[in-house]
Motif scaffolding. Sequence first.
Motif, PDB file in Angstrom:
ATOM      1  N   TYR A  50       7.064 -15.745  19.509  1.00 57.33           N
ATOM      2  CA  TYR A  50       8.107 -16.482  18.796  1.00 57.33           C
ATOM      3  C   TYR A  50       8.411 -15.815  17.450  1.00 57.33           C
ATOM      4  O   TYR A  50       9.017 -16.416  16.570  1.00 57.33           O
ATOM      5  N   GLY A  51       7.912 -14.601  17.295  1.00 58.62           N
ATOM      6  CA  GLY A  51       8.171 -13.866  16.061  1.00 58.62           C
ATOM      7  C   GLY A  51       7.254 -14.244  14.922  1.00 58.62           C
ATOM      8  O   GLY A  51       7.443 -13.794  13.794  1.00 58.62           O
ATOM      9  N   ILE A 102       4.378 -14.029  12.576  1.00 56.72           N
ATOM     10  CA  ILE A 102       3.523 -12.957  12.093  1.00 56.72           C
ATOM     11  C   ILE A 102       2.044 -13.356  12.218  1.00 56.72           C
ATOM     12  O   ILE A 102       1.679 -14.498  11.930  1.00 56.72           O
ATOM     13  N   THR A 161       6.290  -8.648  14.066  1.00 56.65           N
ATOM     14  CA  THR A 161       5.735  -8.639  15.426  1.00 56.65           C
ATOM     15  C   THR A 161       6.260  -7.480  16.264  1.00 56.65           C
ATOM     16  O   THR A 161       5.596  -7.031  17.183  1.00 56.65           O
ATOM     17  N   THR A 162       7.496  -7.034  15.951  1.00 53.15           N
ATOM     18  CA  THR A 162       8.086  -5.951  16.738  1.00 53.15           C
ATOM     19  C   THR A 162       8.710  -4.933  15.794  1.00 53.15           C
ATOM     20  O   THR A 162       9.012  -5.247  14.656  1.00 53.15           O
ATOM     21  N   ILE A 180       3.334 -10.358  24.394  1.00 49.69           N
ATOM     22  CA  ILE A 180       4.534 -10.272  23.549  1.00 49.69           C
ATOM     23  C   ILE A 180       5.674  -9.589  24.302  1.00 49.69           C
ATOM     24  O   ILE A 180       5.673  -8.377  24.506  1.00 49.69           O
ATOM     25  N   PRO A 181       6.665 -10.383  24.737  1.00 51.29           N
ATOM     26  CA  PRO A 181       7.808  -9.771  25.412  1.00 51.29           C
ATOM     27  C   PRO A 181       8.792  -9.185  24.406  1.00 51.29           C
ATOM     28  O   PRO A 181       8.924  -9.701  23.291  1.00 51.29           O
ATOM     29  N   ALA A 182       9.457  -8.096  24.790  1.00 47.98           N
ATOM     30  CA  ALA A 182      10.530  -7.524  23.952  1.00 47.98           C
ATOM     31  C   ALA A 182      11.712  -7.230  24.873  1.00 47.98           C
ATOM     32  O   ALA A 182      11.843  -7.868  25.916  1.00 47.98           O
ATOM     33  N   PHE A 183      12.583  -6.301  24.513  1.00 43.97           N
ATOM     34  CA  PHE A 183      13.771  -6.047  25.338  1.00 43.97           C
ATOM     35  C   PHE A 183      13.413  -5.480  26.713  1.00 43.97           C
ATOM     36  O   PHE A 183      13.831  -5.984  27.726  1.00 43.97           O
ATOM     37  N   MET A 210      15.777 -11.361  22.782  1.00 45.20           N
ATOM     38  CA  MET A 210      14.352 -11.502  22.473  1.00 45.20           C
ATOM     39  C   MET A 210      14.188 -12.172  21.114  1.00 45.20           C
ATOM     40  O   MET A 210      15.115 -12.238  20.313  1.00 45.20           O
ATOM     41  N   ILE A 211      12.983 -12.725  20.910  1.00 48.00           N
ATOM     42  CA  ILE A 211      12.608 -13.292  19.626  1.00 48.00           C
ATOM     43  C   ILE A 211      11.556 -12.344  19.060  1.00 48.00           C
ATOM     44  O   ILE A 211      10.611 -11.985  19.756  1.00 48.00           O
ATOM     45  N   GLY A 212      11.725 -11.932  17.827  1.00 52.82           N
ATOM     46  CA  GLY A 212      10.716 -11.028  17.283  1.00 52.82           C
ATOM     47  C   GLY A 212      11.054 -10.631  15.873  1.00 52.82           C
ATOM     48  O   GLY A 212      12.023 -11.149  15.306  1.00 52.82           O
ATOM     49  N   PHE A 213      10.244  -9.749  15.326  1.00 53.00           N
ATOM     50  CA  PHE A 213      10.419  -9.203  13.983  1.00 53.00           C
ATOM     51  C   PHE A 213      10.021 -10.218  12.920  1.00 53.00           C
ATOM     52  O   PHE A 213       9.176  -9.955  12.090  1.00 53.00           O
ATOM     53  N   ALA A 214      10.637 -11.412  12.927  1.00 51.23           N
ATOM     54  CA  ALA A 214      10.295 -12.461  11.963  1.00 51.23           C
ATOM     55  C   ALA A 214      10.214 -13.786  12.726  1.00 51.23           C
ATOM     56  O   ALA A 214      10.744 -13.892  13.831  1.00 51.23           O
ATOM     57  N   PRO A 215       9.574 -14.820  12.143  1.00 52.88           N
ATOM     58  CA  PRO A 215       9.399 -16.075  12.875  1.00 52.88           C
ATOM     59  C   PRO A 215      10.724 -16.691  13.324  1.00 52.88           C
ATOM     60  O   PRO A 215      11.585 -16.982  12.500  1.00 52.88           O
ATOM     61  N   GLY A 216      10.878 -16.874  14.640  1.00 51.97           N
ATOM     62  CA  GLY A 216      12.060 -17.518  15.196  1.00 51.97           C
ATOM     63  C   GLY A 216      13.328 -16.675  15.125  1.00 51.97           C
ATOM     64  O   GLY A 216      14.410 -17.161  15.412  1.00 51.97           O
ATOM     65  N   PHE A 239      17.161 -11.786  18.452  1.00 49.30           N
ATOM     66  CA  PHE A 239      18.004 -10.599  18.621  1.00 49.30           C
ATOM     67  C   PHE A 239      19.118 -11.032  19.559  1.00 49.30           C
ATOM     68  O   PHE A 239      18.853 -11.402  20.702  1.00 49.30           O
ATOM     69  N   PHE A 254      13.110 -21.740  12.534  1.00 50.07           N
ATOM     70  CA  PHE A 254      11.642 -21.618  12.564  1.00 50.07           C
ATOM     71  C   PHE A 254      11.060 -23.008  12.335  1.00 50.07           C
ATOM     72  O   PHE A 254      11.346 -23.646  11.327  1.00 50.07           O
ATOM     73  N   PRO A 289       7.286 -23.029  18.104  1.00 47.27           N
ATOM     74  CA  PRO A 289       7.759 -22.935  16.722  1.00 47.27           C
ATOM     75  C   PRO A 289       9.106 -22.247  16.537  1.00 47.27           C
ATOM     76  O   PRO A 289       9.515 -22.008  15.414  1.00 47.27           O
ATOM     77  N   SER A 290       9.779 -21.920  17.636  1.00 43.81           N
ATOM     78  CA  SER A 290      11.079 -21.259  17.528  1.00 43.81           C
ATOM     79  C   SER A 290      12.136 -22.101  18.222  1.00 43.81           C
ATOM     80  O   SER A 290      11.965 -22.472  19.389  1.00 43.81           O
TER      81      SER A 290
END
Lengths: 336, 232
Positions: free
Chosen positions: A24-25, A27, A273-274, B48-51, B132-138, B141, B195, B202-203
């Motif tokens: 869910y992103g 951290i 996370t990514t 952790i799923p991504a594209f 996808m959800i990633g990089f920061a909470p909630g 992309f 978030f 939580p997303s």
Amino acid sequence: MLQINKDGLQTTMQDLGRTGFQKYGVIASGVMDPYAHRLANILVDNEETEPTIEITLMGPHITFHSNCVFALTGGNLSPAIDGIPIKMWRPIVVKKGCKLTFGKPISGCRAYLAVAGGFDVPEVMGSRSTYLRAGIGGFEGRALQKGDILQLGECSTLVKNCLMSISKEENKLTFIQMDWTLMAEAIPTYKKEAIVRIIDGRQAHLFDEKSKDAFFNQAFQISSDSDRMGYRLNGQKLALKEPKELISEAVSFGSIQVPSDGQPIVLMADRQTTGGYPKIGQVTTVDLPKVSQLKPGEYLRFERISLEEAQHDLINERGLIKELKQSISLKFKARI
Amino acid sequence: MELTYSPLGDDAIVIEVGSDITKETTNLVRSITKQLEEATNDEIVEVIPAFTTVTVFYEVTTQFKYKDIKNLLEETLVEMEELEIKEQRTVEIPVCYGGDHGPDLKFVALHNKLTVEEVIAIHSKGTYAVNMIGFAPGFPFIGGMSGSIATPRRSTPRLRIPERTVGIAGIQTGVYPIETPGGWQLIGRTPIDLFLPYEKIPSLLQAGDRIVFKPITQEEYDQWEGKSHATD
């Protein structure tokens, strides 16, 4: 119970991190030096998952408002009780009213304070780590400040018995340092230039030969922009064979990304996370603390090992911690 | 289905399902993620799923190393049934465009030789997919923005973008769940939280969701109580 009397540079409560929510992103956060954290906890007979206080370079001032047992591990930031320098990597029994202070950083960058019984703070998404940018976890989602009062959890029977036997002893000391510590090989020394072992990153093959050589044949300097999120390194520029747009994918603690400016970044505890930058390498789990304990301006060199070696080292370290836990437990028993 | 495996450090493995972001790869990523989460192996710590990838963190022990996780995944995924691409959930995100919330809206219009109203109309008319959800909470992309409002990032990033701000960066649009520095062109702000740290999930958004942006006024923004309208 203990109270913060003076802020440190960055003092946060951390545990082994927030797992299970990265999809869910969210951290992961957690301690920068998991080894020192685990040892601090086992030195006070806590579970390794209890939160500790991560103290960065300039430590806080803390008053103990009850008798308790604590341990300090990690970097040596000149800890003292009531002005008397104390030893690290061993349990210390303090009586109510004692004041713990920190001074000049001697070696390393982060110290870990574990108190028997742990800290009584709520879990957020299964963890008590502070994630500053989102303002969640740890103590009210923020760094500790002057005036904060931290409640403690219940300490183990072993520690309770030890506290009782010590309070019976005829002595006027306000604190007692245990006369034993860990075996020498279990206590790391932090140097100003660390040799950090890595395994190949997922995109290591995309870098040109010159960059691959440069990556291993130079000392990188830690930039002043380094923090809990990432360590930026300054050195000879690294480049891909040909420009390539990558699709974002998961990264982890220790991933070494190279953005287009050619200066690598080691992703640390508060990493995203990514990421979409090419990863030239990945610091082995066992060597992460070597990076975390470096200060801006200090240096590191990378050395390549195989995945098999890295996993072998990881298993050995887990074994060592287990052994240490048993021997510490025996020493507590002997004291009663 | 051709899956390739490679290590990410000494405690994770990456399953790569393809090299391009397509409907098929994103669906495969979701199918694999679901399968692995349902399998509940003790050795699997986190997925952790991504594209185009699914990364699996695992517990390394004397009996369980890289080749063992690889075998386990191959066995688990060989009989996987791909999820049907069914009707996705649509989440409506109200956005107050322009003003203090969207200081770069005029620049986006100017850059694309459009009026501010046209930019709002184009941005809010599209249907977007969360890849996808990633990089920061909630943080979602989001794919599907019209190229007619694409605008490059600011040359000097802002030190602080307020949470819930809607922005454009190149051909992408997105909503930033928490306060952050960044180089996006800011066009508006939503009153709803993406978030949700104290919820079980939580997303607000999840991979596979569809999003529509609904223009609202400042009054509506101020009055907003509660959540988005999620429809199945």
